[in-house]
Each structure stands twice: as structure tokens, then as C-alpha cells.
Enzyme design. Structure first.
Site, PDB file in Angstrom:
ATOM      1  N   GLU A  91       0.801  -1.220   0.000  1.00 51.29           N
ATOM      2  CA  GLU A  91       0.000   0.000   0.000  1.00 51.29           C
ATOM      3  C   GLU A  91       0.841   1.280   0.000  1.00 51.29           C
ATOM      4  O   GLU A  91       0.420   2.288  -0.544  1.00 51.29           O
ATOM      5  CB  GLU A  91      -0.936   0.011   1.225  1.00 51.29           C
ATOM      6  CG  GLU A  91      -2.093  -0.962   1.148  1.00 51.29           C
ATOM      7  CD  GLU A  91      -3.089  -0.608   0.053  1.00 51.29           C
ATOM      8  OE1 GLU A  91      -3.416   0.586  -0.112  1.00 51.29           O
ATOM      9  OE2 GLU A  91      -3.529  -1.529  -0.665  1.00 51.29           O
ATOM     10  N   SER A 372     -56.733 -17.395  35.830  1.00 47.02           N
ATOM     11  CA  SER A 372     -56.605 -17.873  37.209  1.00 47.02           C
ATOM     12  C   SER A 372     -55.190 -17.752  37.768  1.00 47.02           C
ATOM     13  O   SER A 372     -54.989 -17.942  38.972  1.00 47.02           O
ATOM     14  CB  SER A 372     -57.058 -19.334  37.295  1.00 47.02           C
ATOM     15  OG  SER A 372     -58.446 -19.427  37.055  1.00 47.02           O
TER      16      SER A 372
END
Length: 792
Positions: A91, A372
């Protein structure tokens, strides 16, 4: 020189000076603009660019990551020299020589581009590429290029080469179209399932070759192209003296072994991840959550979570049906939710928020009618007021006015689901068998406001003024409850009265390892330990399989100390089971997103609808039985290898033998089957002997006349009744007086003073049947006898 020439000369000088001033001003202005518009990079080393937030399960394994860019930051000291050298070689070969701008490279690039009359070669240094990322813009303009150059110079001025390279290696995009990977650590995980410091020379070279075109050179997309690019990088490293020829020749022969990291387990607990994400964003904001590199430590137990998912899948295959709907959060119905918490710490251990791929979490967002499963709050209020497990409520029908302002006297008669009524019954049996009439009568006795107050203390948050009615006893709420609320409030019973707020996150660290949020357990005493214990003891009977009582939640039984309660709404749109051991509480809810009766066509193993002999489709109803079964199947796996613990019994709990028909000490006439030990908080136990049971005798009664049977009454019309000798009141098989009922409503009849009216034995003998009836009966018996002989 003439005046005219002199003036022209002066004017020319002035114009030149003015032009120079304009040019200089424009230059200074341009430079000022570049400096003003360029970002401040003085703290770049602290915020270290965008980094993924990692969420961990309780065992330290990565559960998932949250990110805009999938990134894990690593210092330069952990990045192998081979990878550093490979990046520099391919690079920016003069990286360690230039000051941010590579003049030689720029001149060479200009010459090559002019030679080909096209943009052929770039000249950006590693520092310029880093500066380009810092700009957060990729627009192709001269001003942006000048900004990039300026920032590159600033990077070189403020940071060392190693620091710049570290930033770059953690910043660059290295993923392909299939995966978002930023930085060399994420790339190492994605391509090789390794940490970056474990990479070989060849693997480092492959990653170093990606910045030119991550998608084009990805080995997942084009293995041959990726290998060629890797070899170019290796050749560059050889040319610049980073590796020896032997290393080069060995590396180019190395095969590429790809292995994706299996670190994202979001599919195991997607609803939990979503729940965590929302909490993080609410506290820290989305920017920090998605880019700040946080480390989030959660309470999720992957082993328990896996067992929850596995059991859910089995239930959906075996006994929970599947249909599709146009309405609802998901097309798949019925939906379900499972949540497990540790009641002592509040840690959420497992969460199944639904089935399918929707984002609606039924454990935390679905407010449903509890049926319930709300009854324990009523019973807890009664215990708080001094009742014991043997306290009596009369299970017979009673009429209630629905509104005091209703001039027409509208009324409500609560009924049991099976239309059977037990008469005087203990709280233990009433809760274990989930008897509706008893729950309503008990609520009326202890007070609606008192029950609401206690339920809120235990963790039910959304009770409103409209809930102030007796249907509250049966879970008829205005808004409803979430499974998480139910787990939290039942956890109060599991811990002996201590409410522990649920926790999903234990701590959060920033990307430097500093703890920025620590979530401590919050515990508050909301019930007396003795009250919690008595309710738990009754709920243990609710999951019992006999012989004294067969509870409605028997399918959930674990063969170890546990307690729990079923819940089904009257229209079968919601089914619940909430159960707990001393160290785990789990809520299971089943229902359709849009409250709908859960009645579905019955199918065989091949998926065909089962029909009766008339061709009519048979149906099946999903109720609390399925919820209890799912709970039991799941929790048996969870507790299999856990030590057996029992609920701690407080010192002030005492056992007392009572007669379960009157709740008092048994007298001499109380039958053996009615004598049972029940529990009380010391000081509330019964001390008086009951008078309900009395001396009894039997009498034969002619059914057709209701009178005392004589020798002439047909034997098939004669029944034997037991009655109290001194009152003449007829009693049932347990010696309990039988009330007279209104023929239509079945309500117990009362006299003018409000006292119950009981069935009485007749005072007269039957005078309808005579000798002829007896003779006729004898003839019939002889006839039947000869018919039997002929049949032989």
C-alpha cells in the site's frame, strides 16, 4: 517620460499589486477554509474510530455484536509484524520515509496518468487513506483532496508512524458483500476464525491484499483471484527485504483454509438481543452503542436458553398446533412466550419472545389477561390478614350486584368451569383446584383495594381504577400483565417475600475496559416470609398429582420442591403456567396476538384434519394444560443436574389437624377422610372445636314421593340418606349439611333472616304405595329370574 506613460506605468504597478493581493488573499482564504472545515484529529487516538459493541452471555461467550461497521480494535503490539510489513509493502512502500505525502509517488502517478491519458495509478499514502476516512466523505473534489493532504500532514505531526499504522489497520474496510468487516481483527475472524495475532505469513498477505478491492479479492467470492493477489503481496515483501526467499516460496505454496467465525449467536436469543439493544440505546444513545466498542455483560444463560428453544420446537411439533393469520404481529399463531429468571438475583436466564421472525417480544410487550394465574394474589392477601391453608370458603353459588347504581339490579353469578361445587372448602383445595367461586368470595372478603395494593407491591404494574371489581379474582384486568411481570411477582413467593427487580445487563465497559455502568441487584421485602411460605405451600398442592388433592398444574410436576399456578381465560384466548423452584421462576404463556379463541382443527401425524363419522372436522382447544406441559418439559431439562433445594420454612409456621369442612378442630363426628393437617402462622391457628359434624343416622326415602320409604315402596325408587339425628338435616358423604337450591339459578335458598335453608328428612311415611306394589315387584323379580335361566 511623458505624464501619460508615467500614469500608465503606475496603473500597471497598482494592478499587478492588486492581482497579487487577490491571489494571496484567495490562497490564504482557501487555506483558512481548509483548516476550518477539517475535523479535529487531536483526540483520534482516544476514540480510536468506530468499533463494534460486543454483547456477552453469562458464561463469557459472545452472544452477538452491534455495529454500523463490524470492528474490534487491537493495538499495534498484537498485530503481527508480517501483516504490518505486508500492508506497507503493497500500500505504501515509502511509509516510514515520507511525512504524510509521497512526492515521488505523486510525480510518478502524474507521469503514468499523462502517459496513458487516463487515471491509472494512485498516489495516496497510508496516512492519506487514514485522513480520507477521518473526513467521513468520499466526494471527488479538489477541496476535499486538499483537506485530505492537510489532515495527513496533521496526522504525521501529532502521531508516530506506529500509531498511524495502528489507526489504519483498525480502520480499513476488509469485508465483502456477504459480511461487514472493518479492521484486521474482524477480517481475521471472518476469513480464518482466528485472532489477528495467530495469522500465518500467507494469511497476513491475503488480508493485506484486500484494501485495493475487498469485494473483488475476497476468497469467498473468487479464491483464485484472491490467491494471485496474495502472491503479489508476498513478492513485494520479498523485494523490500521483509521476508527471505525461503519464506516466500513456502508461503505461496500454502493452501487457503477458510473458516468463518461462529461468534454471532443472535439467532439463539433474538428477542433477548433486541431487549438488550433497546435498553442500551435508551441509556447511552444509538451512536455510542453502534460505534463505541462497548462490552456488554448480560445475564443470559446459553444452556438454559438452548433448552427453552429446544423444548419449544418440540412442543410446536407435537402438541401445540400451528395456523396462519392475516392479523397479529406474526402470521404464525398461536404465539407463545417463555421467560426464566433467578428470583434471588433478578437475572433473566432465558427469553423466548415468540415464534417466527417478528420483532414483538411477548414476554415484555404483550399485556394479556392472566386468568386464574392471578388468584395467588387474592390468596396472599387472605394469608396476610390471618387466614391459614385450612381456612374455609363456601364453594356454593352466590349472586353479586354488578353496579350499585343499576336500578334494574343487574347481577353476576360467578361459576366454576365444570359447574361443580364443593361446599365448604379449604383455601388449599380452592387454590389447587382453581375454584372460581371461592376466589371471588375470598376477594369479596379480603377487599379489592387490599388485593390491588399487594399485587402492585409484588410486581404487577398496570392495575388501574377500572380493575376495582370482583372479576379481578379471575384475572379480568383492564390492561393485563406481561409474562415478565408474572415471573417477577411469583419470584416474591420463591424468595420468601423479597421482590427482586429483573436484570438483563450486569455491567457495561467502554472500549478501554472501564466500567461505565454497573447494574446492581435491587431487592425489597414486600411480604412477610411466613405469608410467602403459606402461599407457596398451597401452590405446591396446585401441581400435586394426589392422593389428597390433584392440582390443575399436575403436568408441570418436577419430582422436587416446586410450586405454580395455571391460568386460562374464559374464552380460551390466553393460557398460562407460572411456576418456580427456590432458585428459578419461569412463566409460560400461549395465545394468539389478536386475542382469539384457541380452537383448531385436530390433525393426525401426517397433518390431515381428523373428521368424525359424519364428516365433521374435529377440533382441539389449547388451554393451561398445554402451558403446564410445556413448562414441565422445559424445566425438567433445566433442573436435571441441579441440586435439590426446598423452600425454607419459617419458625413461626405451625401445623394443626383440622376438619377440612369447617376449618376448626375436629370433633368426635368429623370423619377420618376430613381430618387433615394444615398450616398456619403461629397465633392464627384455630383453637375451637367444630360443630358442623354431628351424630348421624340413615333413613330410606321413596324418590317418587319424597317420603319415608315403607316395605311396599318399589326398591328401585328407594334411596338411603344420611342425616343429623338432632336436626334432621340431610348431609353429604362427608357429613356436611346440604343446602336447598333454587331450581333455575341453583343459588342456595335463604330464609327471611338470611340463613341458609337445608334439605330435611321427611316427617311422614309414604302412603302412596301399598301391598299391590310390593306384589307387583315380587312378580317382576320372578319373571326376571326365569328370563335369566332361559338365557343360559
Amino acid at each position: 517620460m511623458s505624464n501619460k506613460k508615467q500614469k500608465i506605468k503606475q496603473l500597471s504597478i497598482i494592478l499587478v499589486i492588486l492581482a497579487m493581493a487577490i491571489v494571496m488573499g484567495a490562497g490564504i482564504g482557501g487555506i483558512t477554509w481548509i483548516i476550518k472545515k477539517s475535523p479535529d484529529i487531536s483526540n483520534y487516538g482516544q476514540w480510536k474510530t468506530s468499533e463494534s459493541t460486543v454483547i456477552y452471555a453469562s458464561n463469557g461467550k459472545v452472544l452477538t455484536k452491534l455495529y454500523k461497521e463490524n470492528r474490534s480494535y487491537v493495538p499495534i503490539s498484537k498485530i503481527p509484524k508480517d501483516l504490518q510489513h505486508a500492508i506497507v509493502a503493497i500500500e505504501d512502500e515509502r511509509f516510514y520515509e515520507h511525512f504524510g505525502l509521497d512526492i515521488k509517488g505523486i510525480l510518478r502517478a502524474i507521469w503514468v496518468d499523462l502517459k496513458h491519458m487516463a487515471k491509472v495509478e494512485g498516489a495516496s499514502t497510508i496516512t492519506q487513506q487514514l485522513a480520507r476516512n477521518a473526513l467521513l466523505s468520499l466526494e471527488q473534489t479538489f477541496s476535499r483532496k486538499f483537506q485530505e493532504m492537510y489532515i495527513a500532514l496533521q496526522f504525521e505531526r501529532m502521531y508516530t508512524k506506529d500509531e498511524i499504522l495502528e489507526f489504519y489497520l483498525n480502520e480499513i474496510s476488509l469485508g465483502d458483500i456477504y459480511h461487514n468487516a472493518y479492521g484486521v481483527q474482524s477480517a481475521a475472524k471472518y476469513y480464518f476464525n482466528k485472532d489477528v495475532w495467530e495469522l500465518t505469513l500467507a494469511e497476513s498477505a491475503l488480508i493485506a491484499g484486500l484494501p485495493k478491492g475487498p469485494n473483488a479479492y475476497s476468497p469467498y467470492r473468487n479464491l483464485e483471484k484472491s490467491r494471485n493477489r496474495r502472491n503479489i503481496v508476498l513478492k513485494k515483501m520479498l523485494e523490500h527485504g521483509y521476508i527471505a526467499k525461503e519464506e516466500y516460496e513456502q508461503a505461496i505454496k500454502e493452501k487457503i483454509h477458510l473458516e468463518k467465525a461462529k461468534e454471532n449467536n443472535a439467532e439463539i436469543a433474538p428477542y433477548f438481543v433486541s431487549y438488550i439493544r433497546k435498553k442500551l440505546i435508551d441509556k447511552f444513545g444509538s451512536e455510542l452503542v453502534y460505534t463505541g466498542g462497548l462490552k456488554v455483560y448480560t445475564t443470559l444463560d446459553l444452556d438454559i436458553q438452548n433448552k427453552a428453544k429446544e423444548t419449544t420446537d418440540e412442543a410446536l411439533e407435537k402438541y401445540i398446533p400451528t395456523t396462519t393469520r392475516k392479523s397479529g404481529q406474526s402470521k404464525l399463531q398461536p404465539q407463545l412466550g417463555i421467560i426464566t429468571i433467578d428470583p434471588n438475583t433478578g437475572y433473566i436466564k432465558a427469553m423466548i419472545g415468540g415464534r417466527g421472525d417478528d420483532k414483538f417480544n411477548r414476554t415484555t410487550q404483550a399485556y394479556r389477561q392472566p386468568g386464574s394465574s392471578f388468584k395467588p394474589f387474592v390468596y396472599a392477601t387472605a394469608i396476610e390478614q390471618g387466614a391459614g391453608t385450612g381456612t374455609i370458603v363456601d364453594d356454593t353459588l352466590k349472586e353479586y350486584k354488578t353496579s350499585l347504581d343499576d336500578k334494574e339490579g343487574a347481577s353476576w353469578i360467578p361459576k366454576n368451569y365444570n359447574n361443580k361445587y364443593l361446599g365448604p372448602t379449604t383455601l388449599r383445595i380452592g387454590l389447587a383446584k382453581s375454584i372460581n367461586v371461592m376466589a371471588v368470595k375470598l376477594l369479596d372478603r379480603v377487599g379489592i383495594d387490599n388485593t390491588i395494593r399487594l399485587a402492585k407491591k409484588m410486581g404487577i404494574k398496570n392495575l388501574v381504577p377500572e380493575d376495582r371489581n370482583l372479576s379481578l379474582a379471575l384475572g379480568g384486568l383492564t390492561k393485563g400483565v406481561t409474562p415478565l411481570e408474572m415471573a417477577t411477582s411469583y419470584g416474591v413467593l420463591a424468595t420468601g417475600g423479597i421482590k427482586t427487580d429483573p436484570i438483563a445487563i450486569t455491567k457495561v465497559e467502554d472500549n478501554n475496559g472501564n466500567v461505565i455502568w454497573s447494574n446492581e441487584t435491587s431487592r425489597n421485602i414486600v411480604l412477610k416470609e411466613s405469608v410467602a411460605y403459606l402461599v407457596t405451600d398451597m401452590l405446591r398442592s396446585a401441581v400435586s398429582r394426589g392422593p389428597l388433592v390433584w392440582g390443575t398444574g399436575w403436568r408441570a410436576y418436577l419430582n422436587r420442591p416446586m410450586a405454580g399456578k395455571t391460568g386460562t381465560t374464559s374464552n380460551y384466548s390466553d393460557a398460562w403456567f407460572v411456576g418456580y423452584t427456590p432458585d428459578l421462576v419461569t412463566t409460560v404463556w400461549i395465545g394468539e396476538d389478536s386475542p382469539t379463541r384457541m380452537e383448531y382443527p385436530k390433525k393426525d401425524k401426517q397433518g390431515n384434519i381428523i373428521k368424525d363419522k359424519n364428516g365433521k372436522s374435529q377440533t382441539e382447544i389449547v388451554s393451561s394444560g398445554e402451558a403446564a406441559r410445556l413448562w414441565g418439559d422445559y424445566m425438567r431439562k433445566v433442573v436435571q443436574n441441579r441440586p435439590v433445594k426446598d423452600f425454607k420454612r419459617p419458625d413461626n409456621i405451625i401445623a394443626k389437624e383440622i376438619c377440612i369442612e369447617d376449618g376448626l378442630l375436629p370433633n368426635q363426628y368429623c370423619p377420618p377422610q376430613s381430618r387433615r393437617e394444615e398450616l398456619y402462622i403461629e397465633g392464627t391457628e384455630p383453637t375451637k372445636t367444630g360443630k358442623l359434624h354431628k351424630e348421624t343416622a340413615q333413613i330410606k326415602i321413596d324418590k317418587s314421593t319424597g317420603l319415608i320409604a315403607t316395605d311396599y315402596c318399589p326398591s328401585d325408587q328407594i334411596v338411603t340418606k344420611t342425616y343429623q339425628v338432632d336436626t334432621g338435616i340431610i348431609v353429604d358423604q362427608n357429613g356436611v349439611p346440604i343446602k336447598k337450591l333454587a331450581p333455575e339459578t341453583k343459588l342456595p335458598l335463604k330464609d327471611e333472616n338470611g340463613n341458609y335453608i337445608y334439605e330435611q328428612i321427611p316427617s311422614k311415611e309414604c302412603d302412596v304405595h301399598g301391598p299391590q306394589d310390593a306384589g307387583e315387584e315380587i312378580k317382576n323379580k320372578i319373571f326376571d329370574f326365569f328370563n335369566i335361566l332361559r338365557g343360559r
